[in-house]
Design a protein around this motif. Sequence first.
Motif, PDB file in Angstrom:
ATOM      1  N   ALA A 490       1.035  -1.368  -0.067  1.00 18.06           N
ATOM      2  CA  ALA A 490      -0.124   0.010   0.135  1.00 18.06           C
ATOM      3  C   ALA A 490       0.796   1.253   0.081  1.00 18.06           C
ATOM      4  CB  ALA A 490      -0.900  -0.055   1.181  1.00 18.06           C
ATOM      5  N   ASP A 491       1.919   1.255   0.677  1.00 19.55           N
ATOM      6  CA  ASP A 491       2.843   2.497   0.890  1.00 19.55           C
ATOM      7  C   ASP A 491       3.678   2.599  -0.422  1.00 19.55           C
ATOM      8  OD1 ASP A 491       1.525   2.699   3.162  1.00 19.55           O
ATOM      9  OD2 ASP A 491       3.367   1.769   4.360  1.00 19.55           O
ATOM     10  N   GLU A 492       4.468   1.508  -0.687  1.00 16.90           N
ATOM     11  CA  GLU A 492       5.512   1.585  -1.739  1.00 16.90           C
ATOM     12  C   GLU A 492       5.111   1.019  -3.198  1.00 16.90           C
ATOM     13  OE1 GLU A 492       9.428   1.313  -0.388  1.00 16.90           O
ATOM     14  OE2 GLU A 492       8.879   1.709   1.542  1.00 16.90           O
ATOM     15  N   GLY A 493       4.195   0.293  -3.230  1.00 18.65           N
ATOM     16  CA  GLY A 493       3.926  -0.448  -4.705  1.00 18.65           C
ATOM     17  C   GLY A 493       4.548  -1.854  -4.768  1.00 18.65           C
ATOM     18  N   ASP A 512      14.022  -9.832 -11.331  1.00 17.30           N
ATOM     19  CA  ASP A 512      14.249  -8.758 -12.202  1.00 17.30           C
ATOM     20  C   ASP A 512      13.064  -7.824 -12.392  1.00 17.30           C
ATOM     21  OD1 ASP A 512      14.727  -7.409 -14.464  1.00 17.30           O
ATOM     22  OD2 ASP A 512      14.303  -9.104 -16.030  1.00 17.30           O
ATOM     23  N   LEU A 513      13.089  -7.095 -11.554  1.00 15.67           N
ATOM     24  CA  LEU A 513      11.775  -6.251 -11.012  1.00 15.67           C
ATOM     25  C   LEU A 513      12.137  -4.775 -11.562  1.00 15.67           C
ATOM     26  CD1 LEU A 513      11.198  -7.431  -7.362  1.00 15.67           C
ATOM     27  CD2 LEU A 513      10.217  -8.212  -9.531  1.00 15.67           C
ATOM     28  N   GLU A 514      11.174  -4.063 -12.423  1.00  9.45           N
ATOM     29  CA  GLU A 514      11.213  -2.933 -13.000  1.00  9.45           C
ATOM     30  C   GLU A 514       9.968  -1.752 -11.880  1.00  9.45           C
ATOM     31  OE1 GLU A 514      10.056  -2.323 -16.631  1.00  9.45           O
ATOM     32  OE2 GLU A 514      11.682  -3.673 -17.590  1.00  9.45           O
ATOM     33  N   ASP A 515      10.614  -0.891 -11.678  1.00 12.06           N
ATOM     34  CA  ASP A 515       9.389   0.116 -11.110  1.00 12.06           C
ATOM     35  C   ASP A 515       8.569   0.265 -12.078  1.00 12.06           C
ATOM     36  OD1 ASP A 515       8.179   2.047  -9.718  1.00 12.06           O
ATOM     37  OD2 ASP A 515       9.984   3.461  -9.592  1.00 12.06           O
ATOM     38  N   VAL A 516       7.227  -0.015 -11.651  1.00 16.87           N
ATOM     39  CA  VAL A 516       6.163  -0.054 -12.720  1.00 16.87           C
ATOM     40  C   VAL A 516       5.180   1.038 -12.584  1.00 16.87           C
ATOM     41  CG1 VAL A 516       6.239  -2.663 -13.388  1.00 16.87           C
ATOM     42  CG2 VAL A 516       4.853  -1.777 -11.388  1.00 16.87           C
ATOM     43  N   GLY A 517       5.455   1.672 -11.312  1.00 14.22           N
ATOM     44  CA  GLY A 517       4.595   2.870 -11.000  1.00 14.22           C
ATOM     45  C   GLY A 517       3.545   2.249 -10.166  1.00 14.22           C
ATOM     46  N   ARG A 518       2.724   3.101  -9.922  1.00 14.84           N
ATOM     47  CA  ARG A 518       1.434   2.834  -9.058  1.00 14.84           C
ATOM     48  C   ARG A 518       0.096   2.334 -10.057  1.00 14.84           C
ATOM     49  NH1 ARG A 518       1.841   3.477  -3.714  1.00 14.84           N
ATOM     50  NH2 ARG A 518       0.460   1.485  -4.024  1.00 14.84           N
ATOM     51  N   LEU A 519      -0.455   1.369  -9.443  1.00 13.90           N
ATOM     52  CA  LEU A 519      -1.633   0.836 -10.135  1.00 13.90           C
ATOM     53  C   LEU A 519      -2.746   0.988  -9.255  1.00 13.90           C
ATOM     54  CD1 LEU A 519      -0.423  -2.308 -12.125  1.00 13.90           C
ATOM     55  CD2 LEU A 519      -0.686  -0.075 -13.083  1.00 13.90           C
ATOM     56  N   GLU A 524      -2.809  -3.849  -8.309  1.00 12.00           N
ATOM     57  CA  GLU A 524      -1.720  -4.381  -7.374  1.00 12.00           C
ATOM     58  C   GLU A 524      -1.863  -5.370  -6.598  1.00 12.00           C
ATOM     59  OE1 GLU A 524       0.604   0.058  -6.996  1.00 12.00           O
ATOM     60  OE2 GLU A 524      -0.684  -0.779  -5.419  1.00 12.00           O
ATOM     61  N   THR A 525      -3.179  -5.657  -6.075  1.00 10.35           N
ATOM     62  CA  THR A 525      -3.180  -6.950  -5.345  1.00 10.35           C
ATOM     63  C   THR A 525      -3.432  -7.998  -5.875  1.00 10.35           C
ATOM     64  OG1 THR A 525      -4.707  -5.448  -3.546  1.00 10.35           O
ATOM     65  CG2 THR A 525      -4.987  -7.728  -3.405  1.00 10.35           C
TER      66      THR A 525
END
Length: 624
Positions: A490-493, A512-519, A524-525
């Motif tokens: 919830a706080d950081e995505g 191999d995780l990209e910063d995909v921004g917030r959905l 996200e859940t």
Amino acid sequence: MNGSAVSRGAGLGQLDLETELREYAFGTALEKSDLVVIAVAFAGAVAAVAVVATGGVTSQTTAFSAVLVTNIAALALGGLVWRRARPSSAFGNLLLAEGALVLVSGLAGSPNSVLYLIGMLAVWAVALGATWLLLVFPGSRVTGAAWIVMAAALGTFLLGELPLIFMSSNVFGVSGITGCATACPANPALAVHAPAAAEVFRRVEGVLQATWGLGLVCFLTARFAWASRARRRLTFPVLVSAAPLVAVFTINAVVVDLAGVHPGSSGIEIFAGARIVYPLGFIAGLLFARAYAGEALAFMARKLVGRPSVAAVEQLVRRVLDDPQARLVFWLPRSGHFVDRHGTRAVLDPESAGLTWRAFGHGDAQVLAVVHDVALGEDPELVEAVGAASLLTLENRRLEHDLLDSVDALRASQRRLVGAASAERRKIERDLHDGVQQKLVALRIQLELVRDLARENGLGERLDGLATDFDDALDELRSTAHGIYPPLLADEGLEAALREVARRASVALTLDLEDVGRLSEDRETAIYYCCIEALQNVAKHAGEDAVASLRLWREPKAVRFSVRDDGVGFVPRPGTRGAGLTNMTDRIGAVGGTLAVRSDPGAGTTVSGGVAIDSDRSGDVVGV
């Protein structure tokens, strides 16, 4: 026994279907009355030919016999075809009546004077009947200008031939093929022998017959020229087949009756050929109409592929019917009336000038009606084909809309359930954090105080162990609360939450995780728990030495993830998914995402999926 019953039921169903198809193609099934007509026509044709061949009266035995046989057969066949194809039309009965008159006209070959007179009168009746058929086709009643032609025909008999019957020793027909040879039977109706007066009436008859023929030519030509395309399609075969007979009939009146020129054998053969051909047009007209209706149905089926609008369907109906006034109206059961495609009430008045309508539906339930030019009532096969195609298309469109509405409602329900479950998890996490967890922390502090006081009495070590158990229970509670709904998500995505999952994972894992921004929260859940479920499946089923990889990345229109392992794999079988895969499919499908599972024995398993970034449209959920 059950299997036999099912087999018999299927056989009866197939038989009913085949019977229905035959009836659609050829009309209703033959009845006993139809068999009687066939038997009478056959026997009558044989008898008529026998009378002509053995009577020795007719000078053109071969031509007269050929006309009798072909006309009786064609009119009987035409009558049956019309009665079966259009049971509501009286034209089939008119053809049968004309065939009966032709049969009786065979008595014109009898040497008996009374039978001969009856036969000659039947010859005139055949000519009048043929005129009636040509004037009313494809209906049954003479109307309008057609009465002028019919009056000329009746006048020819009443003012020309009938007086001759009472004044002349010989009875003449309307063509040379029924004329007697040198030994003509006596005229039993002769009242007074007046050769001079008879000659005058013969001239009158010739003039009236020429007027009759010319009037028929003008009427048929004008009717065809001014007719709609629908009527032209139907009347064209009749016009073509009848044109030679009408032309020869008119020429015979002018050349033979007025000019006194004998037609000769070639002229008689031409007249006989024209008589043989003309009734075939009535059959050809009906068959051509049904063939055109079939082509129209196929054309509409090709044009109505896809999801045409109601306006497009209505425009196609106008094009196929060739009627710019044609339109579709739809039945509203609750209101009890028809409306057009704009929702305006449509009043279907049977007395409406120039327009009529036909309703279509399922059984007794009306669905729609086709409003069309009244002339198309003479082409019911075409209207039936157009209406059936329109009904099928619009019903499919309605069913498709209902299905899409149901799918949308199901998707919305799934999203609501996922949202409610997510909200409930957060509530549980808050309750645990603010309630039980806080109480445990307070007890831990109290325990520290008691331990400090108890060191002097030797209870310190036991209280130290109890404190350790408290710490473990508190850590486990925090872990459980975070698992119900991780605050980090919830706080950081997604990226931060999945890195924490990887840190606590029980399998060897590469990231191999990209910063995909917030959905949105539900998206996200869904991704978060799908990744957890996939990693749990790796721990349970991939094998002890399996190594997994977790990947998260962003595309222009979607965020995607994959969990891959090099474990033992399995053979995917549709319909046999376990609880884990089912949960993942439900979660990702509820937010309109896609999920795919690929696996082979010995080659590991890959679970991949994705959700749209800025669209709420439902996607496809691909199962195993």
